[in-house]
Scaffold this motif. Sequence first.
Motif, mmCIF file in Angstrom:
data_model
loop_
_atom_site.group_PDB
_atom_site.id
_atom_site.type_symbol
_atom_site.label_atom_id
_atom_site.label_comp_id
_atom_site.label_asym_id
_atom_site.label_seq_id
_atom_site.Cartn_x
_atom_site.Cartn_y
_atom_site.Cartn_z
ATOM 1 N N SER A 67 69.350 35.962 61.122
ATOM 2 C CA SER A 67 68.447 36.968 60.550
ATOM 3 C C SER A 67 68.130 38.101 61.521
ATOM 4 O O SER A 67 68.054 39.267 61.103
ATOM 5 N N PRO A 68 67.946 37.813 62.830
ATOM 6 C CA PRO A 68 67.647 38.921 63.754
ATOM 7 C C PRO A 68 68.737 39.988 63.812
ATOM 8 O O PRO A 68 68.444 41.134 64.157
ATOM 9 N N VAL A 69 69.977 39.628 63.490
ATOM 10 C CA VAL A 69 71.052 40.630 63.500
ATOM 11 C C VAL A 69 70.754 41.725 62.480
ATOM 12 O O VAL A 69 70.860 42.926 62.772
ATOM 13 N N TRP A 70 70.374 41.319 61.270
ATOM 14 C CA TRP A 70 70.040 42.299 60.235
ATOM 15 C C TRP A 70 68.855 43.145 60.681
ATOM 16 O O TRP A 70 68.872 44.390 60.557
ATOM 17 N N THR A 71 67.817 42.498 61.190
ATOM 18 C CA THR A 71 66.605 43.209 61.593
ATOM 19 C C THR A 71 66.896 44.214 62.695
ATOM 20 O O THR A 71 66.440 45.366 62.651
ATOM 21 N N GLU A 72 67.672 43.800 63.700
ATOM 22 C CA GLU A 72 67.963 44.674 64.835
ATOM 23 C C GLU A 72 68.820 45.860 64.420
ATOM 24 O O GLU A 72 68.612 46.987 64.887
ATOM 25 N N LEU A 73 69.792 45.644 63.531
ATOM 26 C CA LEU A 73 70.634 46.750 63.068
ATOM 27 C C LEU A 73 69.811 47.778 62.294
ATOM 28 O O LEU A 73 69.989 48.986 62.450
ATOM 29 N N ILE A 74 68.910 47.296 61.453
ATOM 30 C CA ILE A 74 68.046 48.204 60.691
ATOM 31 C C ILE A 74 67.132 48.978 61.636
ATOM 32 O O ILE A 74 66.962 50.198 61.498
ATOM 33 N N GLU A 75 66.563 48.294 62.604
ATOM 34 C CA GLU A 75 65.646 48.947 63.536
ATOM 35 C C GLU A 75 66.346 49.993 64.394
ATOM 36 O O GLU A 75 65.777 51.042 64.698
ATOM 37 N N ARG A 76 67.586 49.703 64.806
ATOM 38 C CA ARG A 76 68.306 50.637 65.688
ATOM 39 C C ARG A 76 68.763 51.891 64.960
ATOM 40 O O ARG A 76 68.943 52.941 65.577
ATOM 41 N N ALA A 77 68.988 51.799 63.666
ATOM 42 C CA ALA A 77 69.500 52.942 62.912
ATOM 43 C C ALA A 77 68.471 54.064 62.892
ATOM 44 O O ALA A 77 67.286 53.837 62.666
ATOM 45 N N SER A 78 68.933 55.286 63.114
ATOM 46 C CA SER A 78 68.023 56.437 63.113
ATOM 47 C C SER A 78 68.470 57.528 62.148
ATOM 48 O O SER A 78 67.677 58.404 61.799
ATOM 49 N N GLU A 79 69.735 57.485 61.716
ATOM 50 C CA GLU A 79 70.254 58.543 60.853
ATOM 51 C C GLU A 79 70.654 58.053 59.468
ATOM 52 O O GLU A 79 70.457 58.757 58.478
ATOM 53 N N GLU A 80 71.221 56.863 59.381
ATOM 54 C CA GLU A 80 71.811 56.408 58.116
ATOM 55 C C GLU A 80 71.596 54.925 57.884
ATOM 56 O O GLU A 80 71.982 54.096 58.705
ATOM 57 N N LEU A 81 70.962 54.598 56.763
ATOM 58 C CA LEU A 81 70.890 53.228 56.267
ATOM 59 C C LEU A 81 71.437 53.256 54.844
ATOM 60 O O LEU A 81 70.873 53.919 53.978
ATOM 61 N N LYS A 140 61.281 54.349 58.368
ATOM 62 C CA LYS A 140 62.557 54.986 58.687
ATOM 63 C C LYS A 140 62.705 56.304 57.942
ATOM 64 O O LYS A 140 63.173 57.310 58.488
ATOM 65 N N SER A 141 62.337 56.297 56.669
ATOM 66 C CA SER A 141 62.424 57.517 55.869
ATOM 67 C C SER A 141 61.528 58.612 56.437
ATOM 68 O O SER A 141 61.945 59.775 56.556
ATOM 69 N N ARG A 191 69.787 54.848 51.529
ATOM 70 C CA ARG A 191 70.384 54.806 50.195
ATOM 71 C C ARG A 191 70.564 53.370 49.712
ATOM 72 O O ARG A 191 70.940 52.500 50.493
ATOM 73 N N PHE A 192 70.311 53.163 48.433
ATOM 74 C CA PHE A 192 70.543 51.884 47.775
ATOM 75 C C PHE A 192 71.516 52.113 46.625
ATOM 76 O O PHE A 192 71.202 52.842 45.677
ATOM 77 N N ARG A 239 63.561 60.770 51.512
ATOM 78 C CA ARG A 239 64.893 60.413 52.011
ATOM 79 C C ARG A 239 65.390 59.057 51.505
ATOM 80 O O ARG A 239 66.356 58.525 52.028
ATOM 81 N N VAL A 240 64.725 58.497 50.516
ATOM 82 C CA VAL A 240 65.181 57.238 49.923
ATOM 83 C C VAL A 240 65.793 57.531 48.556
ATOM 84 O O VAL A 240 65.138 58.098 47.684
ATOM 85 N N GLU A 241 67.071 57.170 48.382
ATOM 86 C CA GLU A 241 67.796 57.454 47.150
ATOM 87 C C GLU A 241 68.332 56.153 46.549
ATOM 88 O O GLU A 241 68.734 55.246 47.277
#
Length: 243
Positions: free
Chosen positions: A81-95, A119-120, A127-128, A170-172
């Motif tokens: 689970s921490p992998v998902w959390t860390e990737l989301i936290e590190r992202a600054s331009e695109e999710l 983040k937004s 984007r979803f 910024r959430v689509e």
Amino acid sequence: MADANGTSRQLAYRVGVSAKQVERWLSNADLTPHARNRADACRALGVNEEMLWSKAVQGRVKTGNDKELVRSYPYRSACPSPVWTELIERASEELFFAGYTNYFFWTQVPHFADTIRRKSEDGCRVRFLLGNPEGEVTRQREQIEDVALSVSTRIRITLEHLDRLGPLERVETRFSAPLDAINHVSLSVFQFDSEALVTPHLARLVGHDSPLLHLRRQSDGGMFDRFAEHAEELWDRAERPIT
């Protein structure tokens, strides 16, 4: 361990091994723990893996077509689970969450809604891409999976969570086009700036039972770009939900 003010017994508890096992790591420089234990130990001590087990890191260096493959998992649920959390936290331009339901984020990633809002507001594009809960492919997939928490229900739960977020600039959100739905349901792409987690869905298996690839972009036209382009193509033809 001294810098972290910890003992071998405390480290063993956090990693989930015996204190005797940690003592063996300390006494035998040639002994390399399993990858999961290495990752947990490094996280507990606040250091990178190369500092503790440089041979293991050097052995993973890739030079061919698979150099963008960080790690593979036989099941999505095997990815910590921490992998998902860390990737989301590190992202600054695109999710970009291009799973068919994206349901598990709301239940498995701590404070996911608050993180998306933050983040937004910080300027990250979020984007979803979802399957249409009323679509024919959704109906067919429900018959294949035959589970209590149906595909359409999981999609609607995601939509409810997104609705609770309120309007965020910024959430689509979009539904994949009817002709693209079969390609969407068979492959999930989750992008975090220049990293991605990709799940090809197998036959009758639900998402958490399908394999997962962790990719990190290294060059043009590599594995990361191939999967990212696939998700972008689906997005470009996707439909906005009726509100």
